[in-house]
Scaffold this active site. Structure first.
Site, PDB file in Angstrom:
ATOM      1  N   PRO A  89       0.826  -1.220   0.000  1.00 52.30           N
ATOM      2  CA  PRO A  89       0.000   0.000   0.000  1.00 52.30           C
ATOM      3  C   PRO A  89       0.861   1.272   0.000  1.00 52.30           C
ATOM      4  O   PRO A  89       0.412   2.330  -0.397  1.00 52.30           O
ATOM      5  CB  PRO A  89      -0.801  -0.119   1.308  1.00 52.30           C
ATOM      6  CG  PRO A  89      -0.716  -1.546   1.705  1.00 52.30           C
ATOM      7  CD  PRO A  89       0.589  -2.050   1.183  1.00 52.30           C
ATOM      8  N   GLU A 116       1.846  -7.986   8.560  1.00 54.53           N
ATOM      9  CA  GLU A 116       1.911  -6.515   8.477  1.00 54.53           C
ATOM     10  C   GLU A 116       2.967  -6.079   7.463  1.00 54.53           C
ATOM     11  O   GLU A 116       3.288  -4.899   7.367  1.00 54.53           O
ATOM     12  CB  GLU A 116       2.263  -5.947   9.862  1.00 54.53           C
ATOM     13  CG  GLU A 116       1.268  -6.316  10.948  1.00 54.53           C
ATOM     14  CD  GLU A 116      -0.166  -5.985  10.546  1.00 54.53           C
ATOM     15  OE1 GLU A 116      -1.015  -6.879  10.599  1.00 54.53           O
ATOM     16  OE2 GLU A 116      -0.413  -4.838  10.134  1.00 54.53           O
ATOM     17  N   ARG A 154       0.033  -8.840 -20.954  1.00 53.79           N
ATOM     18  CA  ARG A 154      -0.738  -8.549 -22.165  1.00 53.79           C
ATOM     19  C   ARG A 154       0.009  -7.565 -23.071  1.00 53.79           C
ATOM     20  O   ARG A 154      -0.350  -7.383 -24.241  1.00 53.79           O
ATOM     21  CB  ARG A 154      -2.130  -8.035 -21.848  1.00 53.79           C
ATOM     22  CG  ARG A 154      -2.200  -6.763 -21.057  1.00 53.79           C
ATOM     23  CD  ARG A 154      -3.626  -6.443 -20.665  1.00 53.79           C
ATOM     24  NE  ARG A 154      -4.490  -6.228 -21.811  1.00 53.79           N
ATOM     25  CZ  ARG A 154      -4.508  -5.108 -22.537  1.00 53.79           C
ATOM     26  NH1 ARG A 154      -3.672  -4.128 -22.259  1.00 53.79           N
ATOM     27  NH2 ARG A 154      -5.315  -4.974 -23.548  1.00 53.79           N
ATOM     28  N   ASP A 169      -5.475   0.246 -26.371  1.00 53.34           N
ATOM     29  CA  ASP A 169      -6.038   0.266 -25.015  1.00 53.34           C
ATOM     30  C   ASP A 169      -6.587   1.646 -24.699  1.00 53.34           C
ATOM     31  O   ASP A 169      -6.021   2.647 -25.133  1.00 53.34           O
ATOM     32  CB  ASP A 169      -4.924  -0.025 -23.992  1.00 53.34           C
ATOM     33  CG  ASP A 169      -4.700  -1.512 -23.837  1.00 53.34           C
ATOM     34  OD1 ASP A 169      -5.555  -2.283 -24.265  1.00 53.34           O
ATOM     35  OD2 ASP A 169      -3.651  -1.883 -23.316  1.00 53.34           O
TER      36      ASP A 169
HETATM   37  N1  LIG Z   1      -1.905  -1.669  -3.029  1.00 54.27           N
HETATM   38  C1  LIG Z   1      -2.601  -2.900  -2.732  1.00 54.27           C
HETATM   39  C2  LIG Z   1      -1.903  -3.749  -1.675  1.00 54.27           C
HETATM   40  C3  LIG Z   1      -0.695  -4.368  -1.918  1.00 54.27           C
HETATM   41  C4  LIG Z   1      -0.124  -5.166  -0.900  1.00 54.27           C
HETATM   42  C5  LIG Z   1      -0.774  -5.283   0.320  1.00 54.27           C
HETATM   43  C6  LIG Z   1      -0.197  -6.082   1.429  1.00 54.27           C
HETATM   44  C7  LIG Z   1      -0.991  -6.419   2.512  1.00 54.27           C
HETATM   45  C8  LIG Z   1      -0.468  -7.144   3.572  1.00 54.27           C
HETATM   46  C9  LIG Z   1       0.874  -7.519   3.571  1.00 54.27           C
HETATM   47  C10 LIG Z   1       1.669  -7.158   2.473  1.00 54.27           C
HETATM   48  C11 LIG Z   1       1.141  -6.444   1.410  1.00 54.27           C
HETATM   49  N2  LIG Z   1      -1.967  -4.656   0.519  1.00 54.27           N
HETATM   50  C12 LIG Z   1      -2.501  -3.893  -0.440  1.00 54.27           C
END
Ligand SMILES: NCc1ccc(-c2ccccc2)nc1
Length: 239
Positions: A89, A116, A154, A169
């Site tokens: 994230p 986490e 793709r 696209d």
């Molecule tokens: N951007 C979307 C995304 C990508 C990875 C994760 C994630 C969640 C837990 C542990 C490690 C990565 N969560 C959301």
């Protein structure tokens, strides 16, 4: 392209055997190797996580298994250096342009975090790209890896049939796509726009561009600001 995926849930990557990405693998255009991170643990419980320093909820993925895994994978082709991608994230927002960049790489390695996340020192040591596919938290990086790999695969030569082309696209020109229609000509009393049945390809192209512009202004004004608009485009938007 070779793509290695390191995860504690290799089965999550099975969908890559299907459809477009699966065909790219059958053709040899893309080679996907999945690895179970636990193969690089050395304790009887095959532990990949531990409590976070500083306290707080959940667990953090230990650095040693990751470092052992990435070292062994990188060493499997000493002549090349893989581009290491970590879905998170906290990463750079993924986009079609980013997919185009990654599609140029001969070798990608995806690190799928769980819990986490992965110890920050692994990210510092190994990650070339931290990528976010959206502002929400998943249970791990596997689904994000599927998204990224599909968008990249793709774009590889020969993966899309000659009936479709990545160059067409919607996002290749930075706008949302125009509405699409197929038979029947009238469905639930709604008729397909006449221009699409006119056989006038130039008129169809103009109509689709105008629709794409209007839709993008209405739904994603942020994309309009980045798109390259012609005078004709501006005339449509000023109408
Ligand atoms: N951007 C979307 C995304 C990508 C990875 C994760 C994630 C969640 C837990 C542990 C490690 C990565 N969560 C959301």
């Amino acid at each position: 392209m070779r793509a290695d995926v390191v995860t504690i849930f290799p089965a999550y990557l099975e969908p890559l055997r299907l459809s477009l990405v699966g065909r790219a693998q059958e053709r040899g255009t893309l080679e996907v190797r999945t690895h179970d991170l636990r193969a690089w643990t050395s304790d009887v419980h095959r532990t990949v996580d531990d409590a976070p320093y500083g306290g707080g909820p959940g667990m953090v993925m230990r650095p040693e298994p990751w470092d052992a895994a990435l070292s062994e994978i990188a060493a499997s082709d000493p002549a090349r250096r893989p581009r290491v991608v970590v879905p998170t994230p906290a990463g750079r927002p993924f986009s079609q342009r980013h997919a185009e960049e990654l599609a140029q790489e001969p070798w990608l390695v995806f690190c799928c975090g769980r819990y986490e996340g992965i110890d920050a020192r692994v990210i510092e040591t190994w990650a070339d790209d931290e990528i976010s596919i959206g502002d929400y938290v998943l249970a791990g990086g596997e689904v994000a890896t599927l998204v990224i790999l599909e968008a990249v695969a793709r774009l590889l030569p020969g993966v899309l049939g000659n009936s479709a082309s990545a160059a067409d696209d919607s996002f290749s020109d930075g706008l949302l796509e125009a509405p699409a229609y197929t038979r029947p000509q009238v469905w639930r009393g709604v008729e397909v726009p006449a221009v699409l049945r006119s056989g006038d390809h130039a008129a169809v192209a103009r109509w689709r561009r105008a629709q794409a512009l209007r839709r993008t202004v209405a739904r994603r004004p942020d994309l309009v600001a980045q798109a390259e608009l012609s005078d004709a485009d501006r005339a449509v938007l000023d109408a």
